[in-house]
Design a protein around this motif. Structure first.
Motif, PDB file in Angstrom:
ATOM      1  N   TYR A   1       0.847  -1.751  -0.508  1.00 21.41           N
ATOM      2  CA  TYR A   1       0.099  -0.058   0.482  1.00 21.41           C
ATOM      3  C   TYR A   1       1.093   1.317  -0.044  1.00 21.41           C
ATOM      4  O   TYR A   1       0.710   2.184  -1.225  1.00 21.41           O
ATOM      5  N   LYS A   2       1.595   1.123   1.378  1.00 21.59           N
ATOM      6  CA  LYS A   2       2.560   2.197   0.582  1.00 21.59           C
ATOM      7  C   LYS A   2       3.375   2.376  -0.342  1.00 21.59           C
ATOM      8  O   LYS A   2       3.271   3.683  -0.932  1.00 21.59           O
TER       9      LYS A   2
ATOM     10  N   ALA B   1       0.780   3.630  -2.355  1.00 13.38           N
ATOM     11  CA  ALA B   1       0.720   5.512  -2.972  1.00 13.38           C
ATOM     12  C   ALA B   1       1.665   6.355  -2.842  1.00 13.38           C
ATOM     13  O   ALA B   1       2.403   7.577  -3.463  1.00 13.38           O
TER      14      ALA B   1
ATOM     15  N   SER C   1      -0.976   5.744  -6.412  1.00 12.76           N
ATOM     16  CA  SER C   1      -2.123   5.198  -6.254  1.00 12.76           C
ATOM     17  C   SER C   1      -1.993   4.751  -4.948  1.00 12.76           C
ATOM     18  O   SER C   1      -2.629   3.820  -4.619  1.00 12.76           O
ATOM     19  N   ASP C   2      -2.799   6.140  -3.784  1.00 16.83           N
ATOM     20  CA  ASP C   2      -2.592   5.677  -2.454  1.00 16.83           C
ATOM     21  C   ASP C   2      -4.387   5.212  -2.261  1.00 16.83           C
ATOM     22  O   ASP C   2      -5.694   5.408  -2.830  1.00 16.83           O
ATOM     23  N   HIS C   3      -4.296   4.596  -0.316  1.00 15.18           N
ATOM     24  CA  HIS C   3      -6.379   4.441  -0.669  1.00 15.18           C
ATOM     25  C   HIS C   3      -6.790   5.307  -1.065  1.00 15.18           C
ATOM     26  O   HIS C   3      -8.115   5.200  -1.584  1.00 15.18           O
TER      27      HIS C   3
ATOM     28  N   THR D   1      -7.055   8.227  -2.890  1.00 16.63           N
ATOM     29  CA  THR D   1      -6.808   8.843  -4.204  1.00 16.63           C
ATOM     30  C   THR D   1      -8.413   7.883  -4.651  1.00 16.63           C
ATOM     31  O   THR D   1      -9.223   8.165  -5.329  1.00 16.63           O
TER      32      THR D   1
END
Length: 239
Positions: free
Chosen positions: A32-33, A36, A40-42, A44
């Motif tokens: 996930y990081k 980001a 494409s972070d959570h 957004t």
């Protein structure tokens, strides 16, 4: 991108080694990081009504870190092929590389629960053409291997994540817990592969099957006769 952590007491098993379930939790966080970092972070993606979901993963270990060890996970995007986005991992204990990993992700439309095929806010200049393991493939369960019934399970509240389905790390926990206790006391996970086929939602009942052949274990979960996932695991005997 690098994520660092120290193995905590609650993450350790009887031998003080980190449980594979928790390794996959850290890998998920690193992914996930890393997403980001590429734009494409959570949050957004949530604004777009979509989310990253894991499609396949393959991890290979030379050792498992122990309680108190300080561990680093490096991750990078390997690029896109069709609907699959590939992400690689290396895990270090000090200056020793102790794990190689690769994974394939898709983007889920949270409204329709189908694949999202639109434009992603992803900085493609941050892809790295560097491999760890080969790209994940479909797990071939031997045709002559009969998998035995291994019980069933109704997903618990604690197993559901922010995407409203069973979190991908739980499949590793279910697979490990299906194996004989005495076997796990004397063996250490060396290789883990998972194929994810269908989401598992609250209110479902998952039927498990398990079998082993030539030192390799297979574990499957189905809901209403529909295959949801396949896990393959290789172990080394402790000396």
């Amino acid at each position: 991108m690098r994520l660092s952590f120290e193995v905590q007491s609650y993450e350790a098993d009887l031998s003080s080694r980190i449980k594979p379930f928790y390794i996959q939790n850290h890998i998920q966080e690193a992914a996930y990081k890393g997403a980001a970092f590429c734009g494409s972070d959570h949050e957004t993606l949530r604004d777009m009504g979509v989310a990253w979901v894991l499609n396949r993963i393959h991890l290979r270990f030379s050792e498992l870190p122990r309680w108190g060890d300080k561990v680093d996970i490096d991750t990078w995007s390997r690029g896109q092929q069709g609907v699959l986005w590939h992400r690689n991992f290396l895990m270090y204990n000090g200056d020793r590389c102790i794990m190689e990993g690769t994974s394939a992700w898709t983007v889920l439309d949270l409204g329709s629960r189908s694949l999202f095929r639109g434009e992603m806010p992803f900085d493609v200049t941050r892809h790295l053409a560097e491999d760890t393991l080969p790209f994940c493939t479909k797990i071939p369960v031997p045709k002559d291997l009969v998998l035995d019934d291994a019980g069933s399970h109704a997903p618990l509240f604690s197993e559901i994540d922010t995407n409203s389905h069973v979190n991908n790390c739980r499949y590793t926990e279910w697979a490990m817990d299906s194996l004989p206790f005495d076997y796990l006391l004397n063996h250490t996970l060396k290789d883990l592969e998972i194929n994810y086929y269908r989401e598992i939602h609250p209110g479902s009942r998952v039927d498990f099957k398990r079998g082993g052949k030539d030192g390799r274990w297979y574990f499957e979960g189905s809901v209403d006769g529909n295959l949801c996932f396949v896990v393959a695991m290789d172990f080394g005997r402790d000396s």
